[in-house]
Write a protein that holds these residues in place. Structure first.
Motif, PDB file in Angstrom:
ATOM      1  N   LEU A  35       0.761  -1.202  -0.034  1.00  0.00           N
ATOM      2  CA  LEU A  35       0.067   0.112  -0.057  1.00  0.00           C
ATOM      3  C   LEU A  35       0.818   1.256  -0.064  1.00  0.00           C
ATOM      4  O   LEU A  35       0.712   2.160  -0.655  1.00  0.00           O
ATOM      5  N   ILE A  36       1.922   1.188   0.806  1.00  0.00           N
ATOM      6  CA  ILE A  36       2.865   2.471   0.882  1.00  0.00           C
ATOM      7  C   ILE A  36       3.563   2.672  -0.294  1.00  0.00           C
ATOM      8  O   ILE A  36       3.598   3.485  -0.980  1.00  0.00           O
ATOM      9  N   ASP A  37       4.091   1.516  -1.249  1.00  0.00           N
ATOM     10  CA  ASP A  37       4.571   1.566  -2.327  1.00  0.00           C
ATOM     11  C   ASP A  37       3.869   2.329  -3.300  1.00  0.00           C
ATOM     12  O   ASP A  37       4.088   2.935  -4.178  1.00  0.00           O
ATOM     13  N   SER A  38       2.540   1.529  -3.632  1.00  0.00           N
ATOM     14  CA  SER A  38       1.675   2.197  -4.602  1.00  0.00           C
ATOM     15  C   SER A  38       1.314   3.752  -4.358  1.00  0.00           C
ATOM     16  O   SER A  38       1.062   4.455  -5.205  1.00  0.00           O
ATOM     17  N   ARG A  39       1.033   4.171  -3.072  1.00  0.00           N
ATOM     18  CA  ARG A  39       0.600   5.452  -2.824  1.00  0.00           C
ATOM     19  C   ARG A  39       2.155   6.261  -3.336  1.00  0.00           C
ATOM     20  O   ARG A  39       1.813   7.457  -3.535  1.00  0.00           O
ATOM     21  N   MET A  40       2.983   5.802  -3.036  1.00  0.00           N
ATOM     22  CA  MET A  40       4.446   6.642  -3.083  1.00  0.00           C
ATOM     23  C   MET A  40       4.416   6.914  -4.772  1.00  0.00           C
ATOM     24  O   MET A  40       4.807   7.837  -5.126  1.00  0.00           O
ATOM     25  N   LEU A  41       4.148   5.963  -5.686  1.00  0.00           N
ATOM     26  CA  LEU A  41       4.219   5.924  -7.012  1.00  0.00           C
ATOM     27  C   LEU A  41       3.151   6.868  -7.448  1.00  0.00           C
ATOM     28  O   LEU A  41       3.231   7.524  -8.593  1.00  0.00           O
ATOM     29  N   ALA A  42       1.831   6.819  -6.865  1.00  0.00           N
ATOM     30  CA  ALA A  42       0.826   7.463  -7.705  1.00  0.00           C
ATOM     31  C   ALA A  42       0.711   8.877  -7.059  1.00  0.00           C
ATOM     32  O   ALA A  42       0.054   9.770  -7.693  1.00  0.00           O
ATOM     33  N   ALA A  43       1.224   9.247  -5.848  1.00  0.00           N
ATOM     34  CA  ALA A  43       1.066  10.573  -5.504  1.00  0.00           C
ATOM     35  C   ALA A  43       1.675  11.674  -5.921  1.00  0.00           C
ATOM     36  O   ALA A  43       2.680  11.635  -6.387  1.00  0.00           O
ATOM     37  N   ASP A  44       1.231  12.833  -5.428  1.00  0.00           N
ATOM     38  CA  ASP A  44       1.833  14.006  -5.707  1.00  0.00           C
ATOM     39  C   ASP A  44       3.169  14.353  -4.964  1.00  0.00           C
ATOM     40  O   ASP A  44       3.006  13.791  -4.021  1.00  0.00           O
ATOM     41  N   PRO A  45       4.016  15.332  -5.075  1.00  0.00           N
ATOM     42  CA  PRO A  45       5.010  15.504  -4.245  1.00  0.00           C
ATOM     43  C   PRO A  45       4.639  15.866  -2.722  1.00  0.00           C
ATOM     44  O   PRO A  45       5.192  15.265  -1.884  1.00  0.00           O
ATOM     45  N   HIS A  46       3.666  16.419  -2.711  1.00  0.00           N
ATOM     46  CA  HIS A  46       2.969  16.545  -1.209  1.00  0.00           C
ATOM     47  C   HIS A  46       2.870  15.465  -0.436  1.00  0.00           C
ATOM     48  O   HIS A  46       3.120  15.021   0.529  1.00  0.00           O
ATOM     49  N   ALA A  47       1.957  14.631  -1.138  1.00  0.00           N
ATOM     50  CA  ALA A  47       1.310  13.413  -0.577  1.00  0.00           C
ATOM     51  C   ALA A  47       2.415  12.248  -0.512  1.00  0.00           C
ATOM     52  O   ALA A  47       2.572  11.598   0.570  1.00  0.00           O
ATOM     53  N   ARG A  48       3.401  12.496  -1.186  1.00  0.00           N
ATOM     54  CA  ARG A  48       4.751  11.656  -1.373  1.00  0.00           C
ATOM     55  C   ARG A  48       5.501  11.795   0.152  1.00  0.00           C
ATOM     56  O   ARG A  48       5.755  10.912   0.746  1.00  0.00           O
ATOM     57  N   ILE A  49       5.493  13.124   0.426  1.00  0.00           N
ATOM     58  CA  ILE A  49       6.275  13.278   1.729  1.00  0.00           C
ATOM     59  C   ILE A  49       5.446  12.941   2.795  1.00  0.00           C
ATOM     60  O   ILE A  49       5.811  12.329   3.820  1.00  0.00           O
ATOM     61  N   LYS A  70      15.306  15.913  -3.517  1.00  0.00           N
ATOM     62  CA  LYS A  70      16.090  17.060  -3.598  1.00  0.00           C
ATOM     63  C   LYS A  70      14.933  18.093  -3.613  1.00  0.00           C
ATOM     64  O   LYS A  70      15.432  19.410  -3.002  1.00  0.00           O
ATOM     65  N   GLN A  71      13.776  18.057  -3.987  1.00  0.00           N
ATOM     66  CA  GLN A  71      12.752  19.069  -3.984  1.00  0.00           C
ATOM     67  C   GLN A  71      12.440  19.396  -2.421  1.00  0.00           C
ATOM     68  O   GLN A  71      12.416  20.524  -1.980  1.00  0.00           O
ATOM     69  N   ALA A  72      12.501  18.324  -1.468  1.00  0.00           N
ATOM     70  CA  ALA A  72      12.156  18.517  -0.228  1.00  0.00           C
ATOM     71  C   ALA A  72      13.205  19.213   0.601  1.00  0.00           C
ATOM     72  O   ALA A  72      13.070  20.036   1.404  1.00  0.00           O
ATOM     73  N   MET A  73      14.366  18.692   0.295  1.00  0.00           N
ATOM     74  CA  MET A  73      15.576  19.254   1.077  1.00  0.00           C
ATOM     75  C   MET A  73      15.957  20.718   0.550  1.00  0.00           C
ATOM     76  O   MET A  73      16.463  21.488   1.147  1.00  0.00           O
ATOM     77  N   ALA A  74      15.605  21.129  -0.776  1.00  0.00           N
ATOM     78  CA  ALA A  74      15.574  22.325  -1.114  1.00  0.00           C
ATOM     79  C   ALA A  74      14.668  23.429  -0.666  1.00  0.00           C
ATOM     80  O   ALA A  74      14.760  24.537  -0.884  1.00  0.00           O
ATOM     81  N   GLY A  75      13.534  22.950  -0.200  1.00  0.00           N
ATOM     82  CA  GLY A  75      12.403  23.733   0.235  1.00  0.00           C
ATOM     83  C   GLY A  75      11.508  24.012  -0.953  1.00  0.00           C
ATOM     84  O   GLY A  75      10.680  24.885  -0.584  1.00  0.00           O
ATOM     85  N   GLY A  76      11.557  23.266  -1.917  1.00  0.00           N
ATOM     86  CA  GLY A  76      10.628  23.603  -2.948  1.00  0.00           C
ATOM     87  C   GLY A  76       9.171  23.414  -2.780  1.00  0.00           C
ATOM     88  O   GLY A  76       8.370  23.735  -3.613  1.00  0.00           O
ATOM     89  N   GLY A  78       8.088  23.922   0.117  1.00  0.00           N
ATOM     90  CA  GLY A  78       7.678  24.772   1.395  1.00  0.00           C
ATOM     91  C   GLY A  78       8.227  24.341   2.778  1.00  0.00           C
ATOM     92  O   GLY A  78       8.584  23.136   3.095  1.00  0.00           O
ATOM     93  N   PHE A  79       8.279  25.307   3.816  1.00  0.00           N
ATOM     94  CA  PHE A  79       8.924  25.015   4.881  1.00  0.00           C
ATOM     95  C   PHE A  79       8.210  23.746   5.858  1.00  0.00           C
ATOM     96  O   PHE A  79       9.026  22.993   6.362  1.00  0.00           O
ATOM     97  N   PRO A  80       7.042  23.790   5.917  1.00  0.00           N
ATOM     98  CA  PRO A  80       6.431  22.756   6.886  1.00  0.00           C
ATOM     99  C   PRO A  80       6.672  21.266   6.195  1.00  0.00           C
ATOM    100  O   PRO A  80       7.060  20.361   6.948  1.00  0.00           O
ATOM    101  N   LEU A  81       6.689  21.048   4.778  1.00  0.00           N
ATOM    102  CA  LEU A  81       6.987  19.753   4.240  1.00  0.00           C
ATOM    103  C   LEU A  81       8.498  19.713   4.435  1.00  0.00           C
ATOM    104  O   LEU A  81       8.760  18.385   4.444  1.00  0.00           O
ATOM    105  N   ARG A  82       9.375  20.604   4.237  1.00  0.00           N
ATOM    106  CA  ARG A  82      10.748  20.192   4.458  1.00  0.00           C
ATOM    107  C   ARG A  82      11.229  19.768   5.924  1.00  0.00           C
ATOM    108  O   ARG A  82      11.897  18.891   5.937  1.00  0.00           O
ATOM    109  N   VAL A  83      10.286  20.402   6.728  1.00  0.00           N
ATOM    110  CA  VAL A  83      10.474  19.900   8.277  1.00  0.00           C
ATOM    111  C   VAL A  83       9.963  18.473   8.231  1.00  0.00           C
ATOM    112  O   VAL A  83      10.827  17.652   9.042  1.00  0.00           O
ATOM    113  N   LEU A  84       9.052  18.299   7.805  1.00  0.00           N
ATOM    114  CA  LEU A  84       8.349  16.869   8.021  1.00  0.00           C
ATOM    115  C   LEU A  84       9.099  15.845   7.137  1.00  0.00           C
ATOM    116  O   LEU A  84       9.615  14.890   7.869  1.00  0.00           O
TER     117      LEU A  84
END
Length: 107
Positions: A35-49, A70-76, A78-84
């Protein structure tokens, strides 16, 4: 707090879905991972994090694709998702160091 609530809700949903689809403990762990693998493949960047953080909370080892990290680490995203992301990433790394080659068993 909204992201934390979202992670916990995703975790609960994943656990309930895995329990419904798998009768035994071993089958449950496999269903949860699938279930986690399938969600990770189908999700948008926010949902993946969020899913990545949920996997860390549940003790399921997963890797984010390099571009999403790279998106998450660079803050692309947003800050709350980067912290998460960083909190989940540290949790994943800590679990790997604490028990090399093994993850804690699911409840």
């Amino acid at each position: 707090m909204d992201l934390l609530h979202e992670v916990r809700e995703v975790s609960r949903h994943l656990q309930q879905s895995a329990k419904r689809s798998a009768p035994g403990q071993h089958a449950y762990a496999d269903a949860l991972r699938a279930l986690i693998d399938s969600r990770m493949l189908a999700a948008d960047p926010h949902a993946r994090i969020v899913c990545y953080a949920s996997a860390a909370e549940l003790g399921i080892p997963v890797e984010l694709a390099a571009e999403h990290c790279k998106q998450a680490m660079a803050g692309g995203l947003g800050f709350p998702l980067r912290v998460l992301f960083w909190a989940a990433h540290r949790r994943m790394q800590s679990a790997r160091r604490h028990r090399p080659g093994a993850w804690p068993k699911l409840n």
